[in-house]
Design an enzyme around this catalytic site. Structure first.
Site, short mmCIF file in Angstrom:
data_model
loop_
_atom_site.label_atom_id
_atom_site.label_comp_id
_atom_site.label_asym_id
_atom_site.label_seq_id
_atom_site.Cartn_x
_atom_site.Cartn_y
_atom_site.Cartn_z
N HIS A 272 0.73 3.62 -0.04
CA HIS A 272 1.99 2.86 -0.11
C HIS A 272 2.53 2.68 1.33
O HIS A 272 1.83 2.15 2.19
CB HIS A 272 2.94 3.61 -1.05
CG HIS A 272 4.19 2.88 -1.44
ND1 HIS A 272 4.34 1.53 -1.33
CD2 HIS A 272 5.38 3.34 -1.94
CE1 HIS A 272 5.56 1.18 -1.75
NE2 HIS A 272 6.21 2.27 -2.11
N HIS A 319 -3.76 -4.90 -3.02
CA HIS A 319 -2.44 -4.69 -3.62
C HIS A 319 -2.60 -4.51 -5.12
O HIS A 319 -3.48 -5.10 -5.74
CB HIS A 319 -1.50 -5.87 -3.33
CG HIS A 319 -0.07 -5.50 -3.49
ND1 HIS A 319 0.59 -5.57 -4.70
CD2 HIS A 319 0.83 -5.01 -2.60
CE1 HIS A 319 1.83 -5.15 -4.53
NE2 HIS A 319 2.01 -4.80 -3.27
N ARG A 328 5.10 -11.49 2.91
CA ARG A 328 5.72 -10.67 3.97
C ARG A 328 4.79 -10.59 5.17
O ARG A 328 5.23 -10.53 6.32
CB ARG A 328 6.05 -9.27 3.42
CG ARG A 328 7.00 -9.30 2.24
CD ARG A 328 7.12 -7.94 1.57
NE ARG A 328 5.84 -7.46 1.05
CZ ARG A 328 5.66 -6.27 0.51
NH1 ARG A 328 6.65 -5.41 0.43
NH2 ARG A 328 4.46 -5.92 0.05
N ASP A 374 1.78 -4.38 5.26
CA ASP A 374 1.53 -3.39 6.32
C ASP A 374 0.47 -3.82 7.32
O ASP A 374 0.32 -3.20 8.37
CB ASP A 374 1.12 -2.06 5.67
CG ASP A 374 2.20 -1.54 4.74
OD1 ASP A 374 3.37 -1.53 5.17
OD2 ASP A 374 1.89 -1.18 3.59
N ARG A 400 13.82 -0.21 2.75
CA ARG A 400 13.60 -0.04 1.31
C ARG A 400 14.83 0.55 0.61
O ARG A 400 15.10 0.28 -0.56
CB ARG A 400 12.34 0.81 1.10
CG ARG A 400 11.87 1.06 -0.33
CD ARG A 400 11.75 -0.17 -1.17
NE ARG A 400 10.91 -1.24 -0.67
CZ ARG A 400 9.66 -1.50 -1.03
NH1 ARG A 400 9.10 -0.76 -1.93
NH2 ARG A 400 9.00 -2.53 -0.54
N ARG A 420 11.69 8.32 -19.85
CA ARG A 420 10.83 9.34 -20.48
C ARG A 420 9.69 8.66 -21.24
O ARG A 420 9.74 8.55 -22.48
CB ARG A 420 11.71 10.19 -21.42
CG ARG A 420 11.05 11.37 -22.15
CD ARG A 420 10.10 12.14 -21.29
NE ARG A 420 9.68 13.38 -21.90
CZ ARG A 420 8.45 13.57 -22.42
NH1 ARG A 420 7.56 12.61 -22.41
NH2 ARG A 420 8.13 14.76 -22.91
#
Ligand code: HAX
Length: 441
Positions: A272, A319, A328, A374, A400, A420
């Site tokens: 990530h 990705h 981006r 990145d 972020r 949950r």
């Protein structure tokens, strides 16, 4: 009540009422199936949460409240004389779903300055770390340490009503975002510049002040890059690991500080957010091994094969959702074309973009051979002198925080419950499959 909060309250109340009515009438509608590959494969594509601030399309990439990055570059207010959007404007858009005016953005800049004083014990916590502690370790600890100031935790202990949760979370989110640049810059200066800290400049906007406090480059261009960087990294819908981790922790009513620290701990993984450091580390090692700053495409190709043959991934490529070059990445490339097209490191990044996708495609298993966010960011930072790549994920994290915290305020306002989902054992799966076969026979 401040004007941003008042507007949020109005919108959130309307959304809450609408959501309740929709669920009452249509709550049993089926919106998707889950197959075994998804159960074992990281829940790819399983629709299981609501995230208002942005949505990701595999082909078009990220849209913040429906707006693409090129659209935002046009629409969001800019600093005087600047060309890049101010992140304050994106925060306004994510929180309210409305493109802000110049005045709205100025108000947020001032409000974040007003809230930006970091409690002194946070610096003491940071100073207790070894100087070479990874900057993400320091960031996570500093965020938890700041949580002693949580408005939500204080008011919860005092017995606040459920209907006030969003209000207290808004306060925490605004304080946290306001303080993060100072904390991040402090981490940078203590880790890489012997604790020679730089005081904030209250005349600057949020991103420019961050650039200023890093203390490596006082140019207008570096401030512009920081505005763009902090805008485009802010959010990537709810299922990405940092967003989802923030959401999950927040769903227990742990305060925004704990929730954001969870998100940052997820961002710190190499699959990530840490990929931004891994990319430039990989590029630097390649240049060192090849003994040149200007490798040929053939040399890059061979190096890519060596990395893959060593059982490693090519950082910055692939990705979980995207199936095209990340917008981006494209936005950063456009910035580089304008500001630094003759930088040899930028040329290397662009050559890697030509070389890597066909190689990954040829493996036959990589679902997305294209660059992600990145793949480009490190080379831009290096250009302005920010060469210490172990700090890069912290810069990502500062950005972020805006998306995941705006979303957390929404989660509280909409009254989302404790998250949950159901887990199963492999034995349960085998028995389930056997029963299915029996019923077919
Ligand atoms: N290099 C080599 N192999 C890759 C690869 C890459 N860049 N991307 C995917 N693969 C491999 C996977 O490792 C997997 O191999 P195995 O079946 O042998 O385990 C196979 O291709 C299928 O993976 P996938 O379905 O295409 O990808 P996932 O959804 O599982 O994973 C990742 C997505 C981003 C984690 C993956 O593409 C990757 O590891 N990329 C490199 C690291 C990276 O750049 N991460 C940053 C992503 C963007 C982000 O979150 N930024 O913060």
């Amino acid at each position: 009540m401040d004007p941003l909060k008042a507007k949020f309250q109005e919108k959130a109340l309307a959304a809450f009422t609408e959501m309740r009515a929709m669920l009452k009438e249509k709550g049993d509608t089926v919106v998707g199936d889950v197959n075994l590959k998804q159960v074992f494969g990281g829940m790819r594509g399983v629709k299981s949460m609501v995230w208002e601030t942005s949505q990701l399309d595999p082909i078009d990439g990220i849209r913040f409240r429906g707006y693409s990055i090129p659209e935002l570059k046009e629409l969001l207010p800019k600093a005087p004389g600047g060309k890049e959007p101010l992140p304050e404007g994106l925060f306004h858009l994510m929180l309210l779903g409305e493109v802000p005016t110049e005045e709205d953005v100025k108000w947020i800049s001032k409000e974040w300055q007003r809230r930006s004083a970091v409690p002194p014990h946070v610096f003491k916590v940071l100073d207790s770390f070894p100087q070479d502690a990874h900057p993400m370790t320091q960031l996570s600890a500093a965020i938890v340490a700041m949580g002693t100031e949580s408005v939500f935790s204080r008011r919860y202990a005092e017995g606040m009503s459920k209907t006030e949760y969003w209000d207290a979370t808004y306060e925490d989110a605004m304080n946290l975002i306001a303080r993060l640049p100072r904390v991040a810059a402090y981490i940078y200066r203590r880790t890489f510049h012997d604790g020679d800290h730089i005081q904030p400049d209250v005349s600057l906007d949020w991103a420019a002040n961050f650039a200023h406090m890093l203390g490596i480059n006082d140019s207008a261009d570096f401030k512009s890059l920081m505005r763009l960087y902090l805008t485009i990294h802010a959010d990537h819908e709810g299922g990405n690991a940092s967003a989802h981790a923030t959401h999950l922790s927040g769903s227990t009513l742990s305060n925004a500080y704990y929730a954001l620290a969870s998100g940052m701990n997820a961002l710190a993984g190499p699959l990530h957010g840490l990929a931004n450091q891994e990319v430039i580390k990989w590029v630097f090692s390649m240049l060192e091994v090849l003994g040149t700053d200007t490798p040929t495409k053939k040399q890059i190709e061979d190096y890519v094969h060596n990395t893959l043959n060593a059982g490693k991934v090519i950082p910055g490529y692939g990705h979980a959702v995207l199936r095209q070059p990340d917008p981006r990445f494209v936005a950063q490339r456009t910035f580089a074309e304008e500001y630094m097209k003759d930088d040899p490191l930028i040329k290397v990044v662009w050559d890697i973009f030509d070389v890597v996708p066909p190689i990954l495609q040829s493996l036959g298993k990589v679902k997305n051979p294209w660059p992600n966010v990145d793949a480009h960011s490190g080379a831009l930072l290096v250009h302005y002198g920010l060469k210490e790549y172990s700090f890069y994920t912290v810069v990502f994290g500062v950005s972020r925080a805006m998306g995941v915290l705006a979303a957390l305020v929404w989660s509280r306002a909409l009254g989302f419950p404790l998250e949950r989902p159901k887990s199963v054992t492999i034995k349960w799966v085998k028995e389930y499959l056997a029963k299915q076969e029996e019923s077919v026979a």
